[in-house]
Design an enzyme around this catalytic site. Structure first.
Site, PDB file in Angstrom:
ATOM      1  N   PHE A 158     -41.288  23.734  54.452  1.00 19.50           N
ATOM      2  CA  PHE A 158     -40.860  25.018  54.992  1.00 19.50           C
ATOM      3  C   PHE A 158     -39.806  25.703  54.139  1.00 19.50           C
ATOM      4  CE2 PHE A 158     -37.591  22.216  56.715  1.00 19.50           C
ATOM      5  CZ  PHE A 158     -36.450  22.974  56.585  1.00 19.50           C
ATOM      6  N   LYS A 182     -52.171  22.986  52.469  1.00 16.34           N
ATOM      7  CA  LYS A 182     -51.675  22.821  53.827  1.00 16.34           C
ATOM      8  C   LYS A 182     -50.195  23.174  53.834  1.00 16.34           C
ATOM      9  CE  LYS A 182     -49.583  19.821  56.337  1.00 16.34           C
ATOM     10  NZ  LYS A 182     -48.903  20.715  57.306  1.00 16.34           N
ATOM     11  N   GLU A 260     -42.681  15.162  45.614  1.00 13.44           N
ATOM     12  CA  GLU A 260     -41.382  15.827  45.473  1.00 13.44           C
ATOM     13  C   GLU A 260     -40.656  15.668  46.797  1.00 13.44           C
ATOM     14  OE1 GLU A 260     -40.301  16.790  42.753  1.00 13.44           O
ATOM     15  OE2 GLU A 260     -42.040  17.233  41.485  1.00 13.44           O
ATOM     16  N   LEU A 261     -39.759  14.688  46.881  1.00 12.80           N
ATOM     17  CA  LEU A 261     -39.205  14.270  48.161  1.00 12.80           C
ATOM     18  C   LEU A 261     -37.703  14.544  48.230  1.00 12.80           C
ATOM     19  CD1 LEU A 261     -41.265  10.951  48.275  1.00 12.80           C
ATOM     20  CD2 LEU A 261     -41.936  13.246  49.018  1.00 12.80           C
ATOM     21  N   GLY A 456     -31.265  25.735  41.751  1.00 16.15           N
ATOM     22  CA  GLY A 456     -31.688  26.905  41.000  1.00 16.15           C
ATOM     23  C   GLY A 456     -32.382  26.587  39.697  1.00 16.15           C
TER      24      GLY A 456
END
Length: 507
Positions: A158, A182, A260-261, A456
């Protein structure tokens, strides 16, 4: 809302698409409420098993044709997508800001990332190169080339509802892959807007139906994708817990994954730092996106000689932060994504206090005018130990932990002494410290910066991290290779058949 009209997003939307065709589904209705004001923005119909099968089958059929298109021709389609994104930057940035809660500047910046990765992918479409090697056998030529994998499944989070999808998709497309996306169930309308943009470009270019599939829903969809042997690569962004489940499912069928955790990112602030510069980097890193970036600065490791001076500057700066509607560009900090995130934030504060943490900037939930959604909180700062259990854990909220150090070796031990390994930074004008931080004995993160913060990243560099961050890489550099399969080729143009290693096999 004008930006919804400009993006062709309605009060009720189908959530399943094979590219240019929307599929009616019998799935549940998924409503999207803005964390900005708590209002219902719209809803999508989630993808059921029948719809999922239709999307996968369309992707399989499209791959058979799409992989034959010359890469520069595929790049031309991506170039046109970048042009439409330039036209739609303002409304799409507003939707990202309103549905997710990040500031409008960050929402616009996210769309700019999409534009940038389109530009990168267009150039890449003419540079998908292999190597030529010298053969040990006379009259032989040996080289390697790269071919597309097939279907790439993309599970996005999100906090970056559109950019991370584009990192994967634009590269995968120029490589000749097809994609199934998804998105997070917390930001479904952003996916509808992106699919509408893609549809417009695909239709006028005759792109095969199925090159860009979309499925909307919850955890079950991610499980279907992870277990589906027809999807050779799954790229998943999210929590470490989620990534372990995806990695195990994909690995059990010998598929590939890009993970990518979580992050638990620190800035080391040296006694030789430019403290004003360090303040800017630490402040944006800690409170940008309300602490909901995987690259958010969660720990400051400050040299004991400048600790009091720097914390004084930090407390003063926190007192100047403006919290409120992120569409108002005068505000610095918007809401958390939902009330569950607020609950986690408050629980983390209590855990920190229970372990002995001392808050020098107090936190708490905000109520009253402008905060009716119940999703706004105060960015806070605590003096803590790196060994605290809560400090070792990633809390997706604006909580910043401070600790002192004496030697650079001690600072590095704190920096590396967490399970995650995404982003890191040191603020110093001492060349020896900077080089030590970047050495093999320095930061163990996938990203290590000097005199800029942890947040960034630019799209030109490969993005990703080590340890419980998953080890995947996306975006720039040679990350494109993850979306392709390597093939080694040897051509014999002689009139004999010598064997390698000098082996004789004469009859």
């Amino acid at each position: 809302m004008l930006f919804l009209q400009q993006l062709n997003v309605h009060a009720q939307n189908e959530g399943t698409s094979t590219g240019t065709k929307w599929i009616s589904s019998q799935g549940e209705e998924l409503s999207s409420y803005s964390p900005v004001d708590g209002k219902l923005i719209g809803s999508v119909r989630t993808t059921d098993k029948v719809g999922y099968e239709a999307v996968v089958q369309a992707a399989q059929g499209a791959f058979a044709e799409w992989r034959k298109w010359p890469a520069p021709r595929r790049g031309e389609v991506v170039r046109q997508i970048g042009e439409v994104l330039r036209e739609k930057k303002q409304p799409l940035g507003e939707l990202v800001s309103y549905e997710m809660g990040k500031s409008l500047q960050e929402g616009l910046g996210e769309v700019q990332e999409m534009i940038d990765i389109c530009d990168f992918a267009v150039g890449l479409s003419r540079q998908l190169h292999g190597l030529t090697m010298h053969s040990e056998r006379p009259g032989h030529r040996m080289y390697e080339q790269w071919h597309p994998l097939g279907i790439v499944g993309i599970i996005s989070a999100f906090n970056f509802p559109v950019a991370v999808w584009s990192w994967n998709t634009m590269l995968a497309w120029v490589c000749g892959d097809v994609c199934i996306w998804k998105p997070s169930e917390k930001t479904p309308l952003c996916s509808i807007a992106c699919q509408n943009i893609i549809t417009e470009v695909f239709a006028r270019n005759g792109v095969p139906e199925g090159v860009c599939g979309l499925v909307n829903g919850g955890r079950e969809l991610g499980e279907w994708m992870s277990a589906d042997a027809r999807i050779p690569l799954v790229s998943a962004t999210g929590s470490t817990r989620m990534g372990k489940a995806v990695g195990a499912a994909v690995g059990s069928r010998l598929g590939r994954s890009i993970l990518e955790l979580g992050g638990n990112n620190a800035i080391i602030i040296s006694k030789d730092a430019d403290l004003d510069m360090a303040l800017i980097g630490a402040l944006f890193g800690a409170v940008g996106t309300a602490g909901q970036r995987c690259t958010t600065t969660r720990r400051l490791i400050i040299h004991k000689d400048v600790y009091e001076q720097f914390t004084g500057k930090l407390v003063k700066a926190y007192g100047q932060l403006r919290i409120g509607n992120p569409l108002d560009q005068h505000n610095h900090v918007g809401p958390l994504i939902d009330k569950d995130a607020v609950t986690s934030y408050l629980a983390a504060i209590e855990k920190c206090k229970a372990e002995g943490g001392k808050f020098i900037v107090e936190g708490g939930a905000l109520e009253g005018d402008g905060f009716e959604s119940g999703c706004y909180v105060k960015p806070c700062v605590a003096e803590a130990s790196n060994s605290f259990q809560i400090v070792q854990h990633e809390t997706f909220a604006p909580i910043l932990y401070l600790m002192k150090y004496d030697t650079i070796e001690e600072a590095l031990s704190y920096q590396n002494g967490v399970p995650q390994g995404l982003s890191s930074a040191i603020m110093t004008l001492n060349l020896r410290e900077a080089e030590q931080f970047l050495s093999a004995a320095g930061s163990d993160c996938g990203i290590a910066n000097v005199n800029i913060g942890t947040s960034g990243a630019e799209i030109g560099g490969a993005f990703g991290g080590e340890k419980e961050t998953g080890g995947g890489r996306e975006s720039g550099s040679d990350a494109w290779k993850a979306y392709m399969r390597r093939q080694t080729n040897t051509i014999n143009y002689s009139n004999s058949l010598p064997l390698a290693q000098g082996i004789k096999f004469d009859l």
